[in-house]
Write an enzyme that holds these catalytic residues in place. Structure first.
Site, mmCIF file in Angstrom:
data_model
loop_
_atom_site.group_PDB
_atom_site.id
_atom_site.type_symbol
_atom_site.label_atom_id
_atom_site.label_comp_id
_atom_site.label_asym_id
_atom_site.label_seq_id
_atom_site.Cartn_x
_atom_site.Cartn_y
_atom_site.Cartn_z
ATOM 1 N N LYS A 60 -4.168 -11.451 -9.882
ATOM 2 C CA LYS A 60 -3.182 -10.769 -10.717
ATOM 3 C C LYS A 60 -2.479 -11.773 -11.653
ATOM 4 O O LYS A 60 -2.636 -12.994 -11.502
ATOM 5 C CB LYS A 60 -2.174 -10.055 -9.811
ATOM 6 C CG LYS A 60 -2.788 -8.882 -9.011
ATOM 7 C CD LYS A 60 -1.738 -8.280 -8.087
ATOM 8 C CE LYS A 60 -2.253 -7.053 -7.355
ATOM 9 N NZ LYS A 60 -1.205 -6.504 -6.435
ATOM 10 N N TYR A 81 -4.600 2.252 -10.842
ATOM 11 C CA TYR A 81 -3.511 2.520 -9.899
ATOM 12 C C TYR A 81 -3.121 3.992 -9.836
ATOM 13 O O TYR A 81 -1.997 4.318 -9.468
ATOM 14 C CB TYR A 81 -2.293 1.657 -10.266
ATOM 15 C CG TYR A 81 -2.427 0.207 -9.815
ATOM 16 C CD1 TYR A 81 -2.714 -0.120 -8.485
ATOM 17 C CD2 TYR A 81 -2.226 -0.845 -10.708
ATOM 18 C CE1 TYR A 81 -2.819 -1.448 -8.073
ATOM 19 C CE2 TYR A 81 -2.330 -2.179 -10.298
ATOM 20 C CZ TYR A 81 -2.630 -2.468 -8.980
ATOM 21 O OH TYR A 81 -2.727 -3.779 -8.564
ATOM 22 N N PHE A 106 7.670 2.291 -7.362
ATOM 23 C CA PHE A 106 7.262 1.001 -7.932
ATOM 24 C C PHE A 106 6.178 1.136 -8.990
ATOM 25 O O PHE A 106 5.732 0.134 -9.548
ATOM 26 C CB PHE A 106 6.799 0.064 -6.807
ATOM 27 C CG PHE A 106 5.634 0.581 -5.995
ATOM 28 C CD1 PHE A 106 4.326 0.385 -6.420
ATOM 29 C CD2 PHE A 106 5.851 1.274 -4.804
ATOM 30 C CE1 PHE A 106 3.250 0.865 -5.680
ATOM 31 C CE2 PHE A 106 4.780 1.760 -4.052
ATOM 32 C CZ PHE A 106 3.476 1.555 -4.495
ATOM 33 N N THR A 163 0.144 -6.628 2.359
ATOM 34 C CA THR A 163 0.620 -6.275 1.015
ATOM 35 C C THR A 163 1.986 -6.897 0.743
ATOM 36 O O THR A 163 2.213 -7.462 -0.332
ATOM 37 C CB THR A 163 0.716 -4.737 0.884
ATOM 38 O OG1 THR A 163 -0.549 -4.173 1.223
ATOM 39 C CG2 THR A 163 1.109 -4.323 -0.523
ATOM 40 N N ASN A 218 2.370 -10.271 -5.414
ATOM 41 C CA ASN A 218 1.541 -10.634 -4.259
ATOM 42 C C ASN A 218 0.154 -11.173 -4.626
ATOM 43 O O ASN A 218 -0.758 -11.192 -3.810
ATOM 44 C CB ASN A 218 1.472 -9.471 -3.258
ATOM 45 C CG ASN A 218 0.850 -8.231 -3.850
ATOM 46 O OD1 ASN A 218 0.401 -8.225 -4.997
ATOM 47 N ND2 ASN A 218 0.825 -7.167 -3.071
ATOM 48 N N HIS A 255 -5.466 -8.493 -5.660
ATOM 49 C CA HIS A 255 -5.836 -7.120 -5.305
ATOM 50 C C HIS A 255 -7.191 -7.170 -4.630
ATOM 51 O O HIS A 255 -8.067 -7.919 -5.047
ATOM 52 C CB HIS A 255 -5.950 -6.242 -6.565
ATOM 53 C CG HIS A 255 -6.601 -4.910 -6.287
ATOM 54 N ND1 HIS A 255 -5.893 -3.835 -5.815
ATOM 55 C CD2 HIS A 255 -7.906 -4.518 -6.352
ATOM 56 C CE1 HIS A 255 -6.741 -2.817 -5.617
ATOM 57 N NE2 HIS A 255 -7.956 -3.206 -5.948
ATOM 58 N N GLU A 286 -13.487 1.248 -8.206
ATOM 59 C CA GLU A 286 -12.850 0.119 -8.898
ATOM 60 C C GLU A 286 -13.878 -0.846 -9.493
ATOM 61 O O GLU A 286 -13.671 -1.360 -10.587
ATOM 62 C CB GLU A 286 -11.920 -0.621 -7.920
ATOM 63 C CG GLU A 286 -10.728 0.228 -7.505
ATOM 64 C CD GLU A 286 -9.913 -0.383 -6.372
ATOM 65 O OE1 GLU A 286 -10.271 -1.486 -5.900
ATOM 66 O OE2 GLU A 286 -8.911 0.231 -5.958
HETATM 67 P P1 IDP Z 1 -2.577 -3.444 -1.605
HETATM 68 O O1 IDP Z 1 -2.578 -4.193 -2.916
HETATM 69 O O2 IDP Z 1 -2.347 -4.382 -0.450
HETATM 70 O O3 IDP Z 1 -3.785 -2.581 -1.406
HETATM 71 P P2 IDP Z 1 -1.108 -0.994 -2.170
HETATM 72 O O4 IDP Z 1 -0.288 -0.251 -1.186
HETATM 73 O O5 IDP Z 1 -2.410 -0.404 -2.597
HETATM 74 O O6 IDP Z 1 -1.304 -2.476 -1.626
HETATM 75 O O7 IDP Z 1 -0.189 -1.202 -3.464
HETATM 76 C C1 IDP Z 1 -0.770 -1.675 -4.663
HETATM 77 C C2 IDP Z 1 0.117 -2.745 -5.230
HETATM 78 O O8 IDP Z 1 1.345 -2.139 -5.629
HETATM 79 C C3 IDP Z 1 0.538 -3.862 -4.282
HETATM 80 O O9 IDP Z 1 -0.430 -4.882 -4.154
HETATM 81 C C4 IDP Z 1 1.795 -4.366 -4.942
HETATM 82 O O10 IDP Z 1 1.470 -5.206 -6.067
HETATM 83 C C5 IDP Z 1 2.412 -3.077 -5.485
HETATM 84 N N1 IDP Z 1 3.389 -2.510 -4.568
HETATM 85 C C6 IDP Z 1 3.154 -1.751 -3.469
HETATM 86 N N2 IDP Z 1 4.299 -1.395 -2.879
HETATM 87 C C7 IDP Z 1 5.288 -1.940 -3.619
HETATM 88 C C8 IDP Z 1 6.717 -1.940 -3.522
HETATM 89 O O11 IDP Z 1 7.310 -1.348 -2.620
HETATM 90 N N3 IDP Z 1 7.397 -2.618 -4.485
HETATM 91 C C9 IDP Z 1 6.775 -3.289 -5.509
HETATM 92 N N4 IDP Z 1 5.444 -3.309 -5.627
HETATM 93 C C10 IDP Z 1 4.703 -2.654 -4.698
HETATM 94 MG MG MG Z 2 -4.419 -0.924 -2.547
#
Ligand code: IDP
Ligand code: MG
Length: 149
Positions: free
Chosen positions: A9, A49, A57, A91, A112, A115, A126
């Site tokens: 990212k 997404y 978010f 995550t 984080n 992805h 994807e």
């Molecule tokens: P993942 O990337 O571990 O699969 P997902 O639940 O699919 O996690 O969420 C996609 C992305 O959305 C996360 O990697 C993170 O960048 C962002 N995200 C998820 N939850 C939050 C949140 O509560 N606050 C801010 N960003 C979030």
């Molecule tokens: Mg995800």
């Protein structure tokens, strides 16, 4: 063979962590079959997404992923989806285990670094969203004999 989409990212690119992230997947034993450095458009971000539309978010997530270039990759191998997910860590980076990418280099959920597709259906969706089939390379890796029995 299972394939999964991995993105470094914008924070990973800006912080100079592309190499470290690739190294971790490479040395784990997964095989790289596609890679590009690119800018994600708002349109691509919204499609990628779409499962998160309506979440608090979501807007910030689209802004984040389109804010700066990314590295998109496809990694292949038996159980590649799960292996990438465990190598990335939780995550929420604050809770990610040390030794994982997020647990070693990140501190919060909204930055984080990486992805990874979360299942076979999302991986197929994807991979085809980010890569044309001719951009994926079918190659034989000589070390595979020493990585899998
Ligand atoms: P993942 O990337 O571990 O699969 P997902 O639940 O699919 O996690 O969420 C996609 C992305 O959305 C996360 O990697 C993170 O960048 C962002 N995200 C998820 N939850 C939050 C949140 O509560 N606050 C801010 N960003 C979030
Ligand atoms: Mg995800």
């Amino acid at each position: 063979m299972e394939q999964t989409l991995v993105l470094v990212k914008p924070d990973g690119v800006q912080r100079g962590l592309i190499g470290q992230i690739i190294t971790r997947l490479e040395r784990r034993g997964l095989k790289l079959i596609g890679m590009k450095f690119m800018q994600v458009s708002t349109e691509l971000a919204s499609t990628h997404y779409e499962a998160h539309v309506g979440k608090p978010f979501y807007e910030g997530l689209v802004t984040y992923i389109t804010s700066s270039p990314i590295v998109a990759m496809v990694w292949e191998g038996k159980d590649a989806i799960q292996i990438v997910r465990t190598t990335m860590g939780a995550t929420n980076a604050a809770a990610a285990a040390p030794g994982t990418i997020r647990g070693d280099f990140a501190v919060e959920i909204g930055r984080n670094l990486v992805h990874g597709s979360d299942g076979p259906e999302s991986a197929a969706r994807e991979v085809s969203l980010f890569f044309k089939s001719e951009e994926l390379v079918n190659w034989k890796r000589e070390t595979d004999l020493w990585i899998r029995e």
